[in-house]
Design a protein around this motif. Structure first.
Motif, PDB file in Angstrom:
ATOM      1  N   LYS A 140      -8.178  27.885  -6.399  1.00 38.47           N
ATOM      2  CA  LYS A 140      -7.966  27.295  -5.049  1.00 38.47           C
ATOM      3  C   LYS A 140      -7.386  25.595  -5.157  1.00 38.47           C
ATOM      4  CE  LYS A 140     -11.915  29.527  -2.778  1.00 38.47           C
ATOM      5  NZ  LYS A 140     -12.927  29.079  -1.888  1.00 38.47           N
ATOM      6  N   THR A 141      -6.643  25.543  -4.351  1.00 40.00           N
ATOM      7  CA  THR A 141      -5.843  24.233  -3.881  1.00 40.00           C
ATOM      8  C   THR A 141      -6.679  23.378  -3.081  1.00 40.00           C
ATOM      9  OG1 THR A 141      -4.222  24.967  -2.695  1.00 40.00           O
ATOM     10  CG2 THR A 141      -3.961  24.974  -5.096  1.00 40.00           C
ATOM     11  N   SER A 142      -6.664  22.254  -3.213  1.00 44.49           N
ATOM     12  CA  SER A 142      -7.049  21.192  -2.191  1.00 44.49           C
ATOM     13  C   SER A 142      -6.170  19.930  -2.236  1.00 44.49           C
ATOM     14  CB  SER A 142      -8.589  20.822  -2.286  1.00 44.49           C
ATOM     15  OG  SER A 142      -8.990  20.260  -3.609  1.00 44.49           O
ATOM     16  N   VAL A 143      -6.003  19.344  -0.997  1.00 46.60           N
ATOM     17  CA  VAL A 143      -5.239  18.334  -0.953  1.00 46.60           C
ATOM     18  C   VAL A 143      -6.100  17.059  -0.486  1.00 46.60           C
ATOM     19  CG1 VAL A 143      -3.261  17.138   0.247  1.00 46.60           C
ATOM     20  CG2 VAL A 143      -3.262  19.693  -0.325  1.00 46.60           C
ATOM     21  N   SER A 144      -5.999  15.839  -1.307  1.00 49.54           N
ATOM     22  CA  SER A 144      -6.669  14.948  -0.804  1.00 49.54           C
ATOM     23  C   SER A 144      -5.695  13.516  -0.631  1.00 49.54           C
ATOM     24  CB  SER A 144      -7.853  14.251  -1.650  1.00 49.54           C
ATOM     25  OG  SER A 144      -7.168  14.239  -3.077  1.00 49.54           O
ATOM     26  N   ARG A 145      -5.901  12.716   0.278  1.00 47.33           N
ATOM     27  CA  ARG A 145      -5.229  11.633   0.553  1.00 47.33           C
ATOM     28  C   ARG A 145      -5.948  10.489   0.153  1.00 47.33           C
ATOM     29  NH1 ARG A 145      -1.197  12.254   5.049  1.00 47.33           N
ATOM     30  NH2 ARG A 145      -1.384  14.336   5.581  1.00 47.33           N
ATOM     31  N   THR A 146      -5.154   9.428  -0.849  1.00 50.46           N
ATOM     32  CA  THR A 146      -5.579   7.959  -1.005  1.00 50.46           C
ATOM     33  C   THR A 146      -4.542   7.234  -0.700  1.00 50.46           C
ATOM     34  OG1 THR A 146      -4.703   8.374  -3.557  1.00 50.46           O
ATOM     35  CG2 THR A 146      -7.260   9.202  -2.902  1.00 50.46           C
ATOM     36  N   ILE A 183       1.067  -1.082  -0.023  1.00 44.66           N
ATOM     37  CA  ILE A 183       0.023   0.032   0.039  1.00 44.66           C
ATOM     38  C   ILE A 183       0.782   1.223  -0.092  1.00 44.66           C
ATOM     39  CG2 ILE A 183      -1.561   1.455   1.422  1.00 44.66           C
ATOM     40  CD1 ILE A 183      -2.763  -1.309   2.419  1.00 44.66           C
ATOM     41  N   PHE A 184       0.552   2.219  -1.162  1.00 48.01           N
ATOM     42  CA  PHE A 184       1.253   3.313  -0.846  1.00 48.01           C
ATOM     43  C   PHE A 184       0.661   4.503  -0.868  1.00 48.01           C
ATOM     44  CE2 PHE A 184       3.766   0.094  -3.723  1.00 48.01           C
ATOM     45  CZ  PHE A 184       4.759   0.236  -3.409  1.00 48.01           C
ATOM     46  N   PRO A 185       0.844   5.159   0.188  1.00 49.14           N
ATOM     47  CA  PRO A 185      -0.072   6.439   0.342  1.00 49.14           C
ATOM     48  C   PRO A 185       0.323   7.776  -0.530  1.00 49.14           C
ATOM     49  CG  PRO A 185       1.644   6.213   2.206  1.00 49.14           C
ATOM     50  CD  PRO A 185       1.675   4.952   1.528  1.00 49.14           C
ATOM     51  N   GLN A 186      -0.649   8.159  -1.035  1.00 49.90           N
ATOM     52  CA  GLN A 186      -0.368   9.307  -1.991  1.00 49.90           C
ATOM     53  C   GLN A 186      -1.043  10.630  -1.814  1.00 49.90           C
ATOM     54  OE1 GLN A 186      -1.027   7.654  -5.973  1.00 49.90           O
ATOM     55  NE2 GLN A 186       0.609   6.289  -5.768  1.00 49.90           N
ATOM     56  N   LEU A 187      -0.623  11.401  -2.014  1.00 55.37           N
ATOM     57  CA  LEU A 187      -1.146  12.943  -1.981  1.00 55.37           C
ATOM     58  C   LEU A 187      -1.525  13.407  -3.306  1.00 55.37           C
ATOM     59  CD1 LEU A 187       0.792  14.634   0.961  1.00 55.37           C
ATOM     60  CD2 LEU A 187      -1.260  13.672   1.265  1.00 55.37           C
ATOM     61  N   HIS A 188      -2.841  13.750  -3.298  1.00 58.54           N
ATOM     62  CA  HIS A 188      -3.122  14.472  -4.663  1.00 58.54           C
ATOM     63  C   HIS A 188      -3.550  15.993  -4.503  1.00 58.54           C
ATOM     64  CE1 HIS A 188      -3.491  10.793  -6.753  1.00 58.54           C
ATOM     65  NE2 HIS A 188      -4.132  10.229  -5.638  1.00 58.54           N
ATOM     66  N   VAL A 189      -2.729  16.677  -5.095  1.00 61.97           N
ATOM     67  CA  VAL A 189      -2.855  18.294  -4.973  1.00 61.97           C
ATOM     68  C   VAL A 189      -3.967  18.784  -6.134  1.00 61.97           C
ATOM     69  CG1 VAL A 189      -1.830  20.592  -4.844  1.00 61.97           C
ATOM     70  CG2 VAL A 189      -0.879  18.625  -3.772  1.00 61.97           C
ATOM     71  N   ASN A 190      -4.870  19.247  -5.831  1.00 54.16           N
ATOM     72  CA  ASN A 190      -5.888  19.378  -6.961  1.00 54.16           C
ATOM     73  C   ASN A 190      -6.196  21.040  -6.895  1.00 54.16           C
ATOM     74  OD1 ASN A 190      -6.499  16.848  -7.229  1.00 54.16           O
ATOM     75  ND2 ASN A 190      -8.039  16.900  -5.549  1.00 54.16           N
ATOM     76  N   MET A 191      -6.110  21.681  -8.003  1.00 57.50           N
ATOM     77  CA  MET A 191      -6.268  23.066  -8.279  1.00 57.50           C
ATOM     78  C   MET A 191      -7.478  23.180  -9.187  1.00 57.50           C
ATOM     79  SD  MET A 191      -3.590  25.867  -9.765  1.00 57.50           S
ATOM     80  CE  MET A 191      -2.442  25.754  -8.532  1.00 57.50           C
ATOM     81  N   ASP A 192      -8.488  23.871  -8.490  1.00 65.43           N
ATOM     82  CA  ASP A 192      -9.836  24.418  -9.424  1.00 65.43           C
ATOM     83  C   ASP A 192      -9.582  25.490 -10.413  1.00 65.43           C
ATOM     84  OD1 ASP A 192     -10.002  26.523  -7.713  1.00 65.43           O
ATOM     85  OD2 ASP A 192     -11.736  25.878  -6.837  1.00 65.43           O
ATOM     86  N   PRO A 193     -10.314  25.763 -11.448  1.00 63.44           N
ATOM     87  CA  PRO A 193     -10.160  26.957 -12.241  1.00 63.44           C
ATOM     88  C   PRO A 193     -10.037  28.317 -11.630  1.00 63.44           C
ATOM     89  CG  PRO A 193     -11.762  25.464 -13.025  1.00 63.44           C
ATOM     90  CD  PRO A 193     -11.565  25.060 -11.463  1.00 63.44           C
TER      91      PRO A 193
END
Length: 100
Positions: free
Chosen positions: A88-94, A75-85
């Protein structure tokens, strides 16, 4: 038919004795300056080494492994950095599971 026949190999002691004799004779020829003869005798000894290896391999039995039921998974934890138009940035963990 011929492929299915068992190969008749010399016994271990005979092969060892022949290999040692060829190496001894090769060393004598090398000391006497007969390099071509020394090379030929060394090759013969090495060929017999190969025969000994093939003899050991032919006596080995092949054991088939049962298929593995449980595969290892990491299992590899990953962080996703999302940027909306709007910028704004948001970080989600999966967590991603990879099976090897």
């Amino acid at each position: 038919w011929l492929v299915n026949q068992r190969w008749a190999f010399e016994d271990e002691e005979t092969l060892d004795m022949q290999i040692k004799d060829f190496f001894r004779e090769a060393k004598k020829a090398e000391v006497n300056g007969q390099m071509a003869e020394a090379k030929q005798l060394s090759w013969k000894a090495l060929k017999l080494e190969g025969v000994r290896t093939r003899r050991i391999e032919s006596q080995a039995t092949v054991v088939e492994e049962a298929p593995k039921v449980n595969k290892r998974g990491d299992i590899f934890p990953q962080l996703h950095v999302n940027m909306d138009p709007k910028g704004k940035t948001s970080v989600s963990r999966t967590a991603v599971r990879l099976e090897v």
